[in-house]
Design a protein around this motif. Structure first.
Motif, PDB file in Angstrom:
ATOM      1  N   GLY A 125       0.772  -1.227   0.000  1.00  0.00           N
ATOM      2  CA  GLY A 125       0.000   0.000   0.000  1.00  0.00           C
ATOM      3  C   GLY A 125       0.805   1.279   0.000  1.00  0.00           C
ATOM      4  N   GLU A 126       2.120   1.154   0.119  1.00  0.00           N
ATOM      5  CA  GLU A 126       2.908   2.382   0.099  1.00  0.00           C
ATOM      6  C   GLU A 126       3.023   2.887  -1.328  1.00  0.00           C
ATOM      7  OE1 GLU A 126       6.734   1.816   1.911  1.00  0.00           O
ATOM      8  OE2 GLU A 126       5.741   1.046   3.701  1.00  0.00           O
ATOM      9  N   SER A 127       3.096   4.187  -1.453  1.00  0.00           N
ATOM     10  CA  SER A 127       3.201   4.692  -2.810  1.00  0.00           C
ATOM     11  C   SER A 127       4.638   4.558  -3.276  1.00  0.00           C
ATOM     12  CB  SER A 127       2.730   6.132  -2.882  1.00  0.00           C
ATOM     13  OG  SER A 127       3.768   6.972  -2.454  1.00  0.00           O
ATOM     14  N   PHE A 128       4.780   4.367  -4.570  1.00  0.00           N
ATOM     15  CA  PHE A 128       6.068   4.075  -5.148  1.00  0.00           C
ATOM     16  C   PHE A 128       6.181   4.835  -6.447  1.00  0.00           C
ATOM     17  CE2 PHE A 128       8.484   1.469  -8.139  1.00  0.00           C
ATOM     18  CZ  PHE A 128       9.693   1.417  -7.466  1.00  0.00           C
ATOM     19  N   ARG A 129       7.260   5.504  -6.632  1.00  0.00           N
ATOM     20  CA  ARG A 129       7.417   6.389  -7.759  1.00  0.00           C
ATOM     21  C   ARG A 129       8.719   6.068  -8.466  1.00  0.00           C
ATOM     22  NH1 ARG A 129       6.626  12.755  -7.567  1.00  0.00           N
ATOM     23  NH2 ARG A 129       4.383  12.550  -7.776  1.00  0.00           N
ATOM     24  N   TRP A 130       8.646   5.839  -9.757  1.00  0.00           N
ATOM     25  CA  TRP A 130       9.869   5.538 -10.508  1.00  0.00           C
ATOM     26  C   TRP A 130      10.595   6.852 -10.769  1.00  0.00           C
ATOM     27  CZ3 TRP A 130      10.653   0.322 -11.486  1.00  0.00           C
ATOM     28  CH2 TRP A 130      11.859   0.013 -12.116  1.00  0.00           C
ATOM     29  N   PRO A 131      11.903   6.905 -10.496  1.00  0.00           N
ATOM     30  CA  PRO A 131      12.625   8.172 -10.685  1.00  0.00           C
ATOM     31  C   PRO A 131      12.823   8.544 -12.159  1.00  0.00           C
ATOM     32  CG  PRO A 131      14.107   6.450  -9.925  1.00  0.00           C
ATOM     33  CD  PRO A 131      12.750   5.835  -9.973  1.00  0.00           C
ATOM     34  N   GLN A 132      13.180   9.771 -12.391  1.00  0.00           N
ATOM     35  CA  GLN A 132      13.434  10.307 -13.739  1.00  0.00           C
ATOM     36  C   GLN A 132      14.943  10.371 -14.016  1.00  0.00           C
ATOM     37  OE1 GLN A 132      11.217  11.545 -16.121  1.00  0.00           O
ATOM     38  NE2 GLN A 132       9.638  10.568 -14.903  1.00  0.00           N
ATOM     39  N   PRO A 133      15.374  10.265 -15.273  1.00  0.00           N
ATOM     40  CA  PRO A 133      14.570   9.860 -16.428  1.00  0.00           C
ATOM     41  C   PRO A 133      14.273   8.357 -16.322  1.00  0.00           C
ATOM     42  CG  PRO A 133      16.871  10.105 -17.053  1.00  0.00           C
ATOM     43  CD  PRO A 133      16.780  10.515 -15.623  1.00  0.00           C
ATOM     44  N   GLU A 134      13.001   8.028 -16.457  1.00  0.00           N
ATOM     45  CA  GLU A 134      12.588   6.675 -16.056  1.00  0.00           C
ATOM     46  C   GLU A 134      13.206   5.562 -16.903  1.00  0.00           C
ATOM     47  OE1 GLU A 134       8.163   6.665 -18.121  1.00  0.00           O
ATOM     48  OE2 GLU A 134       8.383   6.771 -15.953  1.00  0.00           O
ATOM     49  N   THR A 135      13.649   5.884 -18.113  1.00  0.00           N
ATOM     50  CA  THR A 135      14.273   4.840 -18.926  1.00  0.00           C
ATOM     51  C   THR A 135      15.683   4.502 -18.463  1.00  0.00           C
ATOM     52  OG1 THR A 135      15.121   6.514 -20.445  1.00  0.00           O
ATOM     53  CG2 THR A 135      13.014   5.481 -21.022  1.00  0.00           C
ATOM     54  N   ALA A 136      16.268   5.361 -17.650  1.00  0.00           N
ATOM     55  CA  ALA A 136      17.691   5.196 -17.349  1.00  0.00           C
ATOM     56  C   ALA A 136      18.011   5.219 -15.852  1.00  0.00           C
ATOM     57  CB  ALA A 136      18.498   6.276 -18.062  1.00  0.00           C
ATOM     58  N   ARG A 137      16.975   5.032 -15.024  1.00  0.00           N
ATOM     59  CA  ARG A 137      17.208   4.950 -13.574  1.00  0.00           C
ATOM     60  C   ARG A 137      16.434   3.756 -13.026  1.00  0.00           C
ATOM     61  NH1 ARG A 137      20.039   8.229 -15.178  1.00  0.00           N
ATOM     62  NH2 ARG A 137      20.557  10.315 -14.430  1.00  0.00           N
ATOM     63  N   VAL A 138      17.017   3.091 -12.052  1.00  0.00           N
ATOM     64  CA  VAL A 138      16.304   2.008 -11.372  1.00  0.00           C
ATOM     65  C   VAL A 138      16.458   2.209  -9.873  1.00  0.00           C
ATOM     66  CG1 VAL A 138      16.120  -0.484 -11.009  1.00  0.00           C
ATOM     67  CG2 VAL A 138      16.744   0.396 -13.257  1.00  0.00           C
ATOM     68  N   PRO A 139      15.337   2.413  -9.170  1.00  0.00           N
ATOM     69  CA  PRO A 139      15.428   2.634  -7.714  1.00  0.00           C
ATOM     70  C   PRO A 139      15.809   1.323  -7.009  1.00  0.00           C
ATOM     71  CG  PRO A 139      13.134   2.488  -8.408  1.00  0.00           C
ATOM     72  CD  PRO A 139      13.951   2.398  -9.649  1.00  0.00           C
ATOM     73  N   CYS A 165      19.257   5.363  -6.775  1.00  0.00           N
ATOM     74  CA  CYS A 165      19.031   4.545  -7.964  1.00  0.00           C
ATOM     75  C   CYS A 165      20.295   4.349  -8.783  1.00  0.00           C
ATOM     76  CB  CYS A 165      17.917   5.141  -8.810  1.00  0.00           C
ATOM     77  SG  CYS A 165      18.112   6.882  -9.134  1.00  0.00           S
ATOM     78  N   SER A 166      20.225   3.364  -9.652  1.00  0.00           N
ATOM     79  CA  SER A 166      21.359   3.093 -10.529  1.00  0.00           C
ATOM     80  C   SER A 166      21.296   4.004 -11.745  1.00  0.00           C
ATOM     81  CB  SER A 166      21.361   1.626 -10.945  1.00  0.00           C
ATOM     82  OG  SER A 166      20.215   1.332 -11.701  1.00  0.00           O
ATOM     83  N   PHE A 167      22.388   4.074 -12.451  1.00  0.00           N
ATOM     84  CA  PHE A 167      22.586   5.028 -13.543  1.00  0.00           C
ATOM     85  C   PHE A 167      22.823   4.232 -14.817  1.00  0.00           C
ATOM     86  CE2 PHE A 167      25.549   7.642 -16.050  1.00  0.00           C
ATOM     87  CZ  PHE A 167      24.910   8.861 -16.066  1.00  0.00           C
ATOM     88  N   LEU A 168      21.887   4.335 -15.746  1.00  0.00           N
ATOM     89  CA  LEU A 168      21.924   3.465 -16.923  1.00  0.00           C
ATOM     90  C   LEU A 168      21.979   4.272 -18.215  1.00  0.00           C
ATOM     91  CD1 LEU A 168      19.139   0.825 -16.077  1.00  0.00           C
ATOM     92  CD2 LEU A 168      21.583   0.402 -16.206  1.00  0.00           C
ATOM     93  N   GLU A 169      23.028   5.054 -18.376  1.00  0.00           N
ATOM     94  CA  GLU A 169      23.053   5.924 -19.557  1.00  0.00           C
ATOM     95  C   GLU A 169      24.131   5.556 -20.565  1.00  0.00           C
ATOM     96  OE1 GLU A 169      22.597  10.087 -18.904  1.00  0.00           O
ATOM     97  OE2 GLU A 169      21.023   9.814 -17.391  1.00  0.00           O
ATOM     98  N   LEU A 170      24.716   4.366 -20.404  1.00  0.00           N
ATOM     99  CA  LEU A 170      25.728   3.955 -21.375  1.00  0.00           C
ATOM    100  C   LEU A 170      25.050   3.759 -22.730  1.00  0.00           C
ATOM    101  CD1 LEU A 170      28.807   3.095 -21.516  1.00  0.00           C
ATOM    102  CD2 LEU A 170      27.966   0.756 -21.374  1.00  0.00           C
ATOM    103  N   GLY A 171      25.483   4.546 -23.714  1.00  0.00           N
ATOM    104  CA  GLY A 171      24.866   4.465 -25.038  1.00  0.00           C
ATOM    105  C   GLY A 171      23.580   5.280 -25.135  1.00  0.00           C
ATOM    106  N   GLY A 172      23.307   6.130 -24.153  1.00  0.00           N
ATOM    107  CA  GLY A 172      22.114   6.979 -24.219  1.00  0.00           C
ATOM    108  C   GLY A 172      21.044   6.543 -23.237  1.00  0.00           C
ATOM    109  N   VAL A 173      19.812   6.968 -23.521  1.00  0.00           N
ATOM    110  CA  VAL A 173      18.715   6.617 -22.612  1.00  0.00           C
ATOM    111  C   VAL A 173      17.639   5.802 -23.337  1.00  0.00           C
ATOM    112  CG1 VAL A 173      19.062   8.578 -21.066  1.00  0.00           C
ATOM    113  CG2 VAL A 173      17.528   8.808 -23.029  1.00  0.00           C
TER     114      VAL A 173
END
Ligand code: FES
Ligand SMILES: [Fe+2]
Lengths: 161, 416
Positions: free
Chosen positions: B9-23, B381-389
């Motif tokens: 029931g807790e709210s959960f929000r995916w961080p931005q930019p959502e294609t390239a971050r994983v909480p 969160c992790s950083f996933l920008e290798l090669g863009g987003v």
């Protein structure tokens, strides 16, 4: 050699072998084997079904040396120590040219990484099936097959059993 | 940006930019883990459960899992494959208590309810009671009771099962971009050569990321560079399906010169050690496939990886065991028509992969050292920008596109 001398030689070989690994003198480990040898670690799951895949499979002393170089220089893993217990050493065949022996082993692994520092767990247990020959009165493994009852490896297997 | 509820029931929000971050929360939160069991493993996916070759005969069975639910795969008298949840319809006991074998019926140990090879109830002890006393009511109808049955599909010798009533046929699930690569390895009958199991103290998705990440290959795994074997890390690419959930990473040999130049210019900590293999027989290879690749790592969502590394062929099955652990099961195989020389090469090259694999043992360890470090700060969160987003196909291996593809589909199926 009489039966007593053979037994003493086999016991001494097993004990020297496990101390070598537990004391982290891995560079000496290939010397326990003949030049043309077979060392493999087979999960019991495979042995029981006659499946040939081993986790480590070395069919020459060179391949054992490569395992040691990889252990020291290539592979990455949490630092750890082994403590082997060997027991129930039994000589099962006494061809004068080649002694075959079966031995139980247990390995405790103590972690030395910052997260699990100093923790000990039962890492592997199973049996050694060995073929031992004498070269210039030195006993060596011509074959050492480790059948690991513990077929689910905790994290990874890098240090030989 | 979407705000969703986790199961508690807790709210959960995916961080931005959502294609390239994983909480990091997704790797530790028990509520998210529970939601995955429902929405992914019992959702509209095909779960890898077996190789056809593991159950060649009528009556053969194999115990395994979908997510963390124990299931059984069986082959019936007509040769048809079935799968059912390994939980008795009476009071919930594990029915099949062996890993594998051959049986005509599966009988629950607790009160001996017995089931046929499709999971249908066929026998109930003391149904009428004893001497008119006890027993089941007159309207008790065993024909309406069965173990919870799953849908089963086979594709080129690989067996999948699904809890979902609505999931596309397996061919469409793989799609036109993945089928040719799947078929490249599963091109004819195979035979199982053995198993390797690892227990990894990390979340299963850290391994799903790993097999979609070609960046780490020459950085985490130092085997090739230590021994001066120029690694084919720079030639290759990534092919995903349109959802991003599946990914095929292929690596091919560049010329040695180009490879050496790539290493020298990037001044990595590797390559200069001056070791050579004392016994180079390990890497002897010969032409085998129409499309020659040194490595192919084919990830099929959610939990299957098909690998070809030199001559080693294996499926890797990721079995989640709670938010912070999973089992990794390697099933090594060969082709049924392999000659002796090829069989010996596969056995020897199994040194490269599996729990003690020269170029795979670090993968589970990498997942563990992530898990160890993310116990707090779950909104970091992790950083996933290798090669863009973007999560689109690329013709290089210095790229996290397929990792982004995985998370793109994960957010979709999890409703995050
Ligand atoms: S729980 Fe299976 S027969 Fe009772
Ligand atoms: Fe890897």
């Amino acid at each position: 050699m009489n039966a007593r001398e053979i037994r003493d030689a086999v016991e001494e070989l097993q004990y020297a072998y496990v101390h070598c690994i537990d004391d982290d003198r891995l560079e000496e480990w290939p010397e326990f084997f003949t030049e043309h040898c077979l060392y493999k670690v087979v999960p019991r799951e495979n042995a029981d079904q006659n499946l040939p895949i081993a986790l480590m499979y070395c069919d020459s002393r060179g391949m054992l040396q490569d395992r040691v170089v990889a252990h020291r220089a290539a592979n990455l893993y949490a630092p750890h120590y082994y403590r082997h217990m060997v027991s129930a050493i039994r000589i099962v065949g006494r061809d004068p040219a080649e002694i075959s022996a079966q031995t139980n082993y247990t390995v405790f692994r103590t972690m030395a990484d910052p997260i699990h520092y100093g923790e000990t767990e039962l890492y592997s247990t199973g049996k050694y099936l060995d073929m031992i020959v004498f070269e210039d009165s030195q006993a060596r493994f011509r074959e050492k097959v480790v059948i690991a009852d513990t077929c689910k490896i905790q994290s990874l297997l890098v240090t030989p059993l | 940006m979407k705000t969703s509820q986790t199961a508690n029931g807790e709210s959960f929000r995916w961080p931005q930019p959502e294609t390239a971050r994983v909480p990091y929360q997704v790797f530790v939160d028990p509520a998210i883990y529970t939601r995955e069991q429902e929405q992914i493993f019992r959702g509209p996916v095909w779960n890898y459960v077996a190789l056809d070759a593991e159950l060649p005969n009528p009556g053969d069975f194999k115990a395994t899992f979908i997510g963390d639910t124990p299931i059984v795969v069986t082959r019936d008298r007509e040769g048809e494959l079935h799968a059912f949840v390994n939980r008795c319809a009476h009071r919930g006991a594990l029915v099949c208590r062996e890993m594998r074998g051959n049986r005509n019926t599966h009988v629950c140990a607790y009160h001996q309810w017995s089931y046929d090879l499709r999971g249908q109830l066929i026998g109930v002890p003391f149904r009428r009671g004893i001497e008119g006393k006890g027993g089941y009511p007159a309207d008790f109808d065993p024909t309406t009771i069965s173990l919870s049955q799953l849908r089963v599909a086979t594709y080129n010798g690989v067996v999948f099962a699904s809890f979902a009533q609505e999931v596309e046929p397996i061919e469409d699930y793989l799609g036109p971009t993945q089928q040719p690569w799947f078929t490249r390895v599963f091109n004819r009958p195979v035979r199982v050569l053995g198993y390797g199991r690892q227990f990894i103290r990390a979340n299963w998705k850290l391994y799903a990321e790993n097999t979609r990440d070609p960046y780490h290959a020459s950085l985490l795994h130092l085997f090739h560079t230590t021994f001066g074997i120029y690694r084919s890390s720079q030639g290759g690419g990534v092919i995903m399906d349109d959802t991003g959930r599946h990914s095929m990473i292929r690596a091919f040999k560049r010329t040695e010169i180009a490879e050496r130049a790539a290493y020298e210019t990037t001044a990595l900590r590797t390559y200069q050690k001056g070791y050579t293999l004392a016994d180079p027989s390990l890497l002897q290879s010969r032409k085998e496939f129409e499309v020659e690749l040194t490595n192919s790592i084919h990830s099929i969502f959610p939990c299957l990886v098909i690998q070809q590394i030199f001559h080693t062929l294996a499926t890797r099955h990721i079995l989640p065991k709670g938010p912070d652990s999973f089992e990794l099961l390697f099933t090594f195989f060969c082709y049924a028509d392999d000659d002796e020389d090829m069989l010996q090469k596969r056995i020897k090259q199994a040194n490269l992969v599996g729990p003690a694999g020269y170029i795979s043992m670090e993968d589970g360890y990498a997942a563990e050292i992530v898990q160890q470090a993310i116990v707090r700060d779950q909104d970091a969160c992790s950083f996933l920008e290798l090669g863009g987003v973007e999560a689109s196909n690329v013709e290089d291996l210095v790229n996290e596109a397929a990792v982004r593809g995985f998370w793109q589909y994960y957010r979709h199926i999890m409703d995050f």
